[in-house]
Design a protein around this motif. Structure first.
Motif, PDB file in Angstrom:
ATOM      1  N   PHE A 128      -9.095  -2.232   8.075  1.00  0.00           N
ATOM      2  CA  PHE A 128      -7.653  -2.368   7.883  1.00  0.00           C
ATOM      3  C   PHE A 128      -7.109  -1.057   7.332  1.00  0.00           C
ATOM      4  CE2 PHE A 128      -8.604  -6.750   8.281  1.00  0.00           C
ATOM      5  CZ  PHE A 128      -7.422  -7.401   8.610  1.00  0.00           C
ATOM      6  N   SER A 129      -6.145  -0.491   8.022  1.00  0.00           N
ATOM      7  CA  SER A 129      -5.560   0.748   7.549  1.00  0.00           C
ATOM      8  C   SER A 129      -4.073   0.731   7.851  1.00  0.00           C
ATOM      9  CB  SER A 129      -6.221   1.932   8.250  1.00  0.00           C
ATOM     10  OG  SER A 129      -5.687   3.128   7.767  1.00  0.00           O
ATOM     11  N   TRP A 166      -6.451  -6.725   1.107  1.00  0.00           N
ATOM     12  CA  TRP A 166      -6.920  -6.457   2.464  1.00  0.00           C
ATOM     13  C   TRP A 166      -8.310  -5.843   2.397  1.00  0.00           C
ATOM     14  CZ3 TRP A 166      -1.948  -5.003   0.922  1.00  0.00           C
ATOM     15  CH2 TRP A 166      -0.925  -5.768   1.475  1.00  0.00           C
ATOM     16  N   ASN A 206      -4.553   0.113   3.631  1.00  0.00           N
ATOM     17  CA  ASN A 206      -4.858  -1.051   2.800  1.00  0.00           C
ATOM     18  C   ASN A 206      -4.877  -0.645   1.335  1.00  0.00           C
ATOM     19  OD1 ASN A 206      -7.505  -0.218   1.920  1.00  0.00           O
ATOM     20  ND2 ASN A 206      -8.323  -0.833   3.890  1.00  0.00           N
ATOM     21  N   ASP A 207      -4.953  -1.616   0.475  1.00  0.00           N
ATOM     22  CA  ASP A 207      -4.967  -1.359  -0.965  1.00  0.00           C
ATOM     23  C   ASP A 207      -6.371  -1.197  -1.535  1.00  0.00           C
ATOM     24  OD1 ASP A 207      -5.585  -4.065  -0.495  1.00  0.00           O
ATOM     25  OD2 ASP A 207      -4.743  -4.706  -2.414  1.00  0.00           O
TER      26      ASP A 207
END
Length: 167
Positions: A126-127, A121, A129-130
């Motif tokens: 984006f939260s 991601w 995410n990696d």
């Protein structure tokens, strides 16, 4: 940590990939930023500044579009850097392939610690995410691992020759 010399400085080589992308709703997929968002993220959330990290932008591409010339640019950036520790951000589709290509381009005793990483991601937008976790893992690996080429992903450190890859 201030006033680090190039021996302790880490070179960040960006190539694009999902880690450095945004989600385009019209295309229903991620698209690489025009310029990397990683240094801003590192400064804001990890306190890693340009005194600790030297940036080289090789390209901003989906990893399926990365060419041998792009990997040669990564190799040249590493060879020409005063840093002995490097992080290469890269898309996941061809992450291991590019690491193996770089391994073949560099002399066997290159003396560099090179850590590839990427994300499933995007880092921004984006939260949870990696991406931040993988980037942090890459910094730890780059600082502590012996010279060689590695892939840091999901809290694990792989060799480019690992058969399982990220599966």
């Amino acid at each position: 940590m201030s006033n680090l010399n190039s021996e302790h400085k880490i070179q960040l080589v960006v190539t694009g990939g999902t880690i450095d992308s945004f989600y385009d709703t019209d295309k229903c997929t991620t698209v690489c930023h025009d310029e990397t968002a990683i240094p801003d993220f590192l400064a804001k959330f990890a306190g890693i500044t340009e005194q600790e990290c030297e940036l080289f932008s090789a390209c901003m591409k989906d990893s399926r579009e990365i060419t041998d010339e792009d990997i040669q640019a990564v190799s040249n950036a590493i060879i020409n850097s005063n840093c002995s520790r490097h992080i290469v951000t890269h898309g996941t589709f061809t992450l291991f392939d590019s690491a193996r290509k770089l391994m073949a381009m560099l002399p066997e005793e290159h003396g560099q610690t090179i850590v590839f990483t990427g994300a499933m991601w995007p880092l921004v937008g984006f939260s949870p995410n990696d991406a931040g976790f993988n980037l942090g893992s890459a910094f730890v690996a780059a600082r502590l691992a012996a010279p060689g080429i590695y892939i840091a992903f999901n809290g694990k450190l792989y060799l480019p020759t690992d058969q399982e890859g990220l599966h």
